[in-house]
Design a protein around this motif. Structure first.
Motif, mmCIF file in Angstrom:
data_model
loop_
_atom_site.group_PDB
_atom_site.id
_atom_site.type_symbol
_atom_site.label_atom_id
_atom_site.label_comp_id
_atom_site.label_asym_id
_atom_site.label_seq_id
_atom_site.Cartn_x
_atom_site.Cartn_y
_atom_site.Cartn_z
ATOM 1 N N GLU A 23 0.813 -1.223 0.000
ATOM 2 C CA GLU A 23 0.000 0.000 0.000
ATOM 3 C C GLU A 23 0.838 1.259 0.000
ATOM 4 O OE1 GLU A 23 -3.501 0.346 2.376
ATOM 5 O OE2 GLU A 23 -3.553 -1.801 2.778
ATOM 6 N N ALA A 24 1.937 1.250 0.757
ATOM 7 C CA ALA A 24 2.789 2.441 0.822
ATOM 8 C C ALA A 24 3.410 2.730 -0.540
ATOM 9 C CB ALA A 24 3.870 2.255 1.878
ATOM 10 N N ALA A 25 3.923 1.672 -1.208
ATOM 11 C CA ALA A 25 4.524 1.862 -2.528
ATOM 12 C C ALA A 25 3.474 2.311 -3.535
ATOM 13 C CB ALA A 25 5.185 0.561 -2.989
ATOM 14 N N PHE A 26 2.282 1.722 -3.454
ATOM 15 C CA PHE A 26 1.206 2.079 -4.366
ATOM 16 C C PHE A 26 0.796 3.530 -4.169
ATOM 17 C CE2 PHE A 26 -3.233 2.473 -5.581
ATOM 18 C CZ PHE A 26 -3.253 1.875 -6.825
ATOM 19 N N ALA A 27 0.626 3.952 -2.920
ATOM 20 C CA ALA A 27 0.222 5.327 -2.635
ATOM 21 C C ALA A 27 1.264 6.321 -3.132
ATOM 22 C CB ALA A 27 -0.004 5.505 -1.141
ATOM 23 N N GLU A 28 2.542 5.986 -2.935
ATOM 24 C CA GLU A 28 3.605 6.880 -3.392
ATOM 25 C C GLU A 28 3.586 7.024 -4.908
ATOM 26 O OE1 GLU A 28 8.490 7.276 -3.306
ATOM 27 O OE2 GLU A 28 7.489 5.672 -2.195
ATOM 28 N N LEU A 29 3.382 5.920 -5.607
ATOM 29 C CA LEU A 29 3.359 5.948 -7.064
ATOM 30 C C LEU A 29 2.163 6.725 -7.597
ATOM 31 C CD1 LEU A 29 4.429 2.328 -8.034
ATOM 32 C CD2 LEU A 29 5.581 4.434 -8.701
ATOM 33 N N THR A 30 0.993 6.481 -7.030
ATOM 34 C CA THR A 30 -0.198 7.149 -7.542
ATOM 35 C C THR A 30 -0.188 8.638 -7.240
ATOM 36 O OG1 THR A 30 -1.385 6.470 -5.534
ATOM 37 C CG2 THR A 30 -1.678 5.106 -7.505
ATOM 38 N N GLU A 31 0.273 9.011 -6.057
ATOM 39 C CA GLU A 31 0.231 10.423 -5.675
ATOM 40 C C GLU A 31 1.097 11.291 -6.570
ATOM 41 O OE1 GLU A 31 -1.589 12.274 -3.624
ATOM 42 O OE2 GLU A 31 -2.788 10.476 -3.302
ATOM 43 N N LEU A 37 -3.281 13.680 -13.697
ATOM 44 C CA LEU A 37 -4.505 12.906 -13.948
ATOM 45 C C LEU A 37 -5.744 13.756 -13.695
ATOM 46 C CD1 LEU A 37 -3.522 9.471 -12.380
ATOM 47 C CD2 LEU A 37 -3.905 9.939 -14.807
ATOM 48 N N HIS A 38 -5.644 14.639 -12.717
ATOM 49 C CA HIS A 38 -6.759 15.552 -12.454
ATOM 50 C C HIS A 38 -6.984 16.468 -13.655
ATOM 51 C CE1 HIS A 38 -8.987 18.915 -10.578
ATOM 52 N NE2 HIS A 38 -9.450 17.983 -9.777
ATOM 53 N N VAL A 39 -5.907 16.976 -14.240
ATOM 54 C CA VAL A 39 -6.034 17.815 -15.436
ATOM 55 C C VAL A 39 -6.637 17.006 -16.586
ATOM 56 C CG1 VAL A 39 -4.765 19.135 -17.178
ATOM 57 C CG2 VAL A 39 -4.163 19.364 -14.766
ATOM 58 N N PHE A 75 3.777 2.763 -15.347
ATOM 59 C CA PHE A 75 2.679 2.851 -14.378
ATOM 60 C C PHE A 75 1.824 4.063 -14.688
ATOM 61 C CE2 PHE A 75 0.952 3.955 -10.145
ATOM 62 C CZ PHE A 75 0.359 2.743 -9.820
ATOM 63 N N ARG A 76 2.474 5.129 -15.138
ATOM 64 C CA ARG A 76 1.774 6.361 -15.504
ATOM 65 C C ARG A 76 0.792 6.123 -16.644
ATOM 66 N NH1 ARG A 76 4.214 11.046 -18.950
ATOM 67 N NH2 ARG A 76 2.984 12.852 -18.352
ATOM 68 N N ALA A 77 1.254 5.450 -17.704
ATOM 69 C CA ALA A 77 0.369 5.170 -18.833
ATOM 70 C C ALA A 77 -0.783 4.269 -18.416
ATOM 71 C CB ALA A 77 1.168 4.518 -19.965
ATOM 72 N N TRP A 78 -0.505 3.317 -17.522
ATOM 73 C CA TRP A 78 -1.547 2.423 -17.011
ATOM 74 C C TRP A 78 -2.626 3.223 -16.289
ATOM 75 C CZ3 TRP A 78 -2.299 0.269 -11.793
ATOM 76 C CH2 TRP A 78 -3.140 -0.855 -11.764
ATOM 77 N N ALA A 141 8.954 11.773 -15.751
ATOM 78 C CA ALA A 141 8.611 11.993 -17.154
ATOM 79 C C ALA A 141 9.331 13.217 -17.680
ATOM 80 C CB ALA A 141 7.105 12.178 -17.307
ATOM 81 N N GLU A 142 9.381 13.325 -18.986
ATOM 82 C CA GLU A 142 9.942 14.513 -19.609
ATOM 83 C C GLU A 142 9.054 15.709 -19.297
ATOM 84 O OE1 GLU A 142 7.973 14.214 -24.027
ATOM 85 O OE2 GLU A 142 9.619 12.883 -23.533
#
Length: 349
Positions: A23-31, A37-39, A75-78, A141-142
């Motif tokens: 969960e910690a790794a997942f939260a860090e990646l998504t945040e 993603l909001h944009v 992960f970003r594209a996913w 990312a670039e």
């Protein structure tokens, strides 16, 4: 054009951590991807509030389906795939289409009440605070200048793409804004490359019909110019001083004034000034104003507060988002006070 890294592999350790339910790794990646993603969801939906909800839905779906992330793309594209499909599901459950005439008709003669006429109504359209656009690019990312480029975040673009069918809207955003290849876009939408290319062509044609005719002439810079700041200051002073002549000098002859979600447009300097007169100098006019300068959708904006007679505090009246061309105000979009919290603005001061 921005690239979302659809073909770049993720680190094996990241894949293992996500799929193992860390969960910690997942939260860090998504945040780290939350803001962009909001944009993306905001472009898809045109609503800041709905975009907030859909980002949360995206993260919830991603967590529930974490074992499907194989690391073949980033992960970003996913996450972009999940977010896009979440938005498409949302608009399918909550169908909504702009209403009203497409073309502006000449403002009729007569009193201000007669000069108001229905135009394109997009009642769910909300502004996006510039302060939240700055940290959009993800650290792995670039530089994503295209993700938040003025021409793809301004209100005119957001309003125009709401006319597109949802899947065409998704194709246009993925291909022309985010720079996804046609084959990746087709895979996301469970379609074919020819279908995606056809949808993109139709979307571009429709978009052109709904964008202002002179849009290509607008400045593409994102930072406010000295001229723009000067116009904004004059706009504030003229309003606070109930200076109708000063406001008239600031407006283009063909200026437009709208107030979402009301389906009413005021077109032309004389019509707008006539509409504002009772608010500024009439017997029931607001006498005591206060303004806070801000920015929305890469455009200058003014938060307007008024203090009713006998009151000890100023109350939020609305947020005016301005489009300035050649030193004059070409368009004003006035939003209700409900948008203030997103800008970090209080409802009373």
């Amino acid at each position: 054009m921005s690239r979302v890294g659809t073909g770049q592999s993720e680190e094996p350790a990241v894949v293992d951590a996500v799929r193992a339910g860390d969960e910690a790794a997942f939260a860090e990646l998504t945040e780290r991807h939350r803001r962009e993603l909001h944009v993306h969801c905001y472009r898809m939906l045109g609503s800041f509030d709905d975009a907030e909800d859909l980002v949360q839905e995206t993260f919830l779906r991603a967590w529930r389906r974490r074992e499907t992330f194989q690391g073949r793309s980033t992960f970003r594209a996913w996450l972009y795939r999940i977010a896009t499909n979440a938005c498409l599901d949302f608009v399918e459950r909550h169908p909504r289409r702009p209403r009203g005439a497409l073309t502006t008709t000449p403002a009729p003669a007569g009193p201000a009440s007669a000069a108001a006429f229905p135009q394109v109504e997009i009642p769910w359209l909300q502004p996006y605070p510039d302060r939240l656009l700055e940290p959009v690019a993800s650290p792995d990312a670039e530089p994503d200048t295209a993700v938040i480029a003025k021409e793809t975040i301004e209100l005119a673009f957001l309003a125009a793409i709401q006319h597109l069918p949802p899947k065409q809207r998704a194709v246009l955003i993925l291909r022309d804004v985010l720079g996804w290849p046609a084959n990746d876009t087709a895979a996301l939408l469970n379609g074919t490359v020819p279908a995606v290319n056809s949808a993109l062509q139709r979307a571009r044609l429709t978009l052109k019909q709904h964008l202002p005719q002179r849009r290509s002439e607008w400045a593409a810079v994102t930072d406010p110019s000295e001229e723009e700041r000067a116009v904004l200051q004059r706009y504030v002073r003229a309003t606070e001083n109930a200076d109708l002549a000063g406001l008239a000098e600031l407006l283009r002859e063909d200026a437009r004034f709208t107030m979402p979600p009301k389906p009413t447009w005021y077109v032309g300097r004389a019509t707008i000034i006539e509409t504002w007169t009772p608010v500024l100098v009439g017997p029931n006019a607001w006498r005591d104003w206060r303004h806070v300068l801000t920015r929305a959708n890469r455009q200058p904006a003014v938060a307007c507060y008024v203090r009713p007679e006998g009151a000890d505090r100023y109350h939020a009246l609305g947020l005016d988002v301005l489009r300035i061309e050649d030193g004059a105000v070409a368009e004003i979009t006035a939003f209700q006070p409900e948008v203030f919290p997103a800008f970090g603005l209080p409802l009373t001061v």
